[in-house]
Design a protein around this motif. Sequence first.
Motif, PDB file in Angstrom:
ATOM      1  N   LYS A   1     -27.520 -10.538   7.008  1.00  0.00           N
ATOM      2  CA  LYS A   1     -26.292 -11.252   7.395  1.00  0.00           C
ATOM      3  C   LYS A   1     -26.529 -12.433   8.318  1.00  0.00           C
ATOM      4  CE  LYS A   1     -23.211  -7.877   8.151  1.00  0.00           C
ATOM      5  NZ  LYS A   1     -23.465  -6.882   8.868  1.00  0.00           N
ATOM      6  N   SER A   2     -27.325 -12.188   9.347  1.00  0.00           N
ATOM      7  CA  SER A   2     -27.542 -13.248  10.340  1.00  0.00           C
ATOM      8  C   SER A   2     -28.680 -14.203   9.961  1.00  0.00           C
ATOM      9  CB  SER A   2     -27.833 -12.616  11.696  1.00  0.00           C
ATOM     10  OG  SER A   2     -28.863 -11.663  11.558  1.00  0.00           O
TER      11      SER A   2
ATOM     12  N   PRO B   1     -29.012 -16.186   6.651  1.00  0.00           N
ATOM     13  CA  PRO B   1     -28.651 -16.586   5.287  1.00  0.00           C
ATOM     14  C   PRO B   1     -29.870 -17.123   4.525  1.00  0.00           C
ATOM     15  CG  PRO B   1     -27.188 -17.608   6.918  1.00  0.00           C
ATOM     16  CD  PRO B   1     -28.242 -16.871   7.679  1.00  0.00           C
TER      17      PRO B   1
ATOM     18  N   GLU C   1     -29.281  -9.448   1.178  1.00  0.00           N
ATOM     19  CA  GLU C   1     -29.326 -10.592   2.095  1.00  0.00           C
ATOM     20  C   GLU C   1     -29.091 -10.112   3.523  1.00  0.00           C
ATOM     21  OE1 GLU C   1     -28.113 -15.286   2.208  1.00  0.00           O
ATOM     22  OE2 GLU C   1     -26.686 -13.907   1.270  1.00  0.00           O
TER      23      GLU C   1
ATOM     24  N   GLU D   1     -32.177  -6.667  13.006  1.00  0.00           N
ATOM     25  CA  GLU D   1     -31.263  -6.254  11.933  1.00  0.00           C
ATOM     26  C   GLU D   1     -32.040  -6.252  10.602  1.00  0.00           C
ATOM     27  OE1 GLU D   1     -28.070  -9.018  10.869  1.00  0.00           O
ATOM     28  OE2 GLU D   1     -28.017  -8.000   8.921  1.00  0.00           O
TER      29      GLU D   1
END
Length: 322
Positions: A44-45, A47, A42, A202
């Motif tokens: 992180k930023s 969801p 997943e 990211e």
Amino acid sequence: MLRMRRLRRSEALRDLVRETELAARDFIYPLFVTARPGAREEIKSMPGIYRYGVDRLEDELAEMESLGLRAVLLFGLPAQKDEIGSQAWAEDGVVQQAARRIKAARPEMLVITDVCLCEYTSHGHCGVTRGAEILNDETLPLLARTALSHAAAGADVVAPSDMMDGRVAAIREALDSQGFTHTALMAYSVKYASAYYGPFREAADGAPQFGDRRTYQMDPGNAREALREIALDTAEGADMLIVKPALAYLDVVRAAREWTTLPLAAYNVSGEYAMLKAAGRLGWLDEERVMLENLLAMKRAGADMLITYHAKEAARLLRDRQ
Ligand code: PBG
Ligand code: ZN
């Protein structure tokens, strides 16, 4: 007396006179594919959004199909990076493998591939570099090679996001000369140098290691310039266009719609997704309603297609509403 409220009195009336409506068939769902086998990580930023190993895509595709979602946009995270991003055009590269698998398992699923070097270069820029400079013409053959390798792996549509000048013509020429005359080209024609791409970098591990992208992506202050980009990409042979980001640039979506006859997509980018998820988690607004309102606004502004990380959630809500 003229009364605007007459047509707002009931659900049936409102439904009858509504000008813009969302549908699952408008959505394009971005998928991050990694060279790490078995991965399901997943972001992180973001969801609800994952990086998948090539061998882990099947559940996601099955879910998409059950929701009436028919198009994916593939991004790749390679096993290794180098100065020129050579994994971008590797025959067994991660996007190439994913495209082959998806088309073999689900031939009707539309496979669109992001064509760029930034996920594959060690410096994280969208083109090859000399010192601090991002070289334009030296990058074009590498992008063309990448697009060609995607087409050869079965991609229906290639979508260059690098913002080098002349890349649409270079890619079209390469595709045509190798017999891929049917492969469509969806150009990120209007792509701003935006802080809204933060979470994506990211997700795709593609942040520039020095400097930023302002010498090739557009200045957020410019709207007329978007029309020049559109004219240029159209002349070079683009079949469809993208405006990106979407929410802070709906004026540009509207201007683009009025300017071009080509099918137009708005890219509801990672930062737009992250902001809404964060506010929803805090309980500060009704996440589902704001999501649908945002997507509706992009379509009302003139987008025919919406590239969005919300595609699955939105399709589910639209289905359950009926
Ligand atoms: C790579 C690329 C980016 C996005 C799509 N393709 C990032 C960037 O240009 O830095 C952004 C997507 C998003 O934020 O959702 N060229
Ligand atoms: Zn890039």
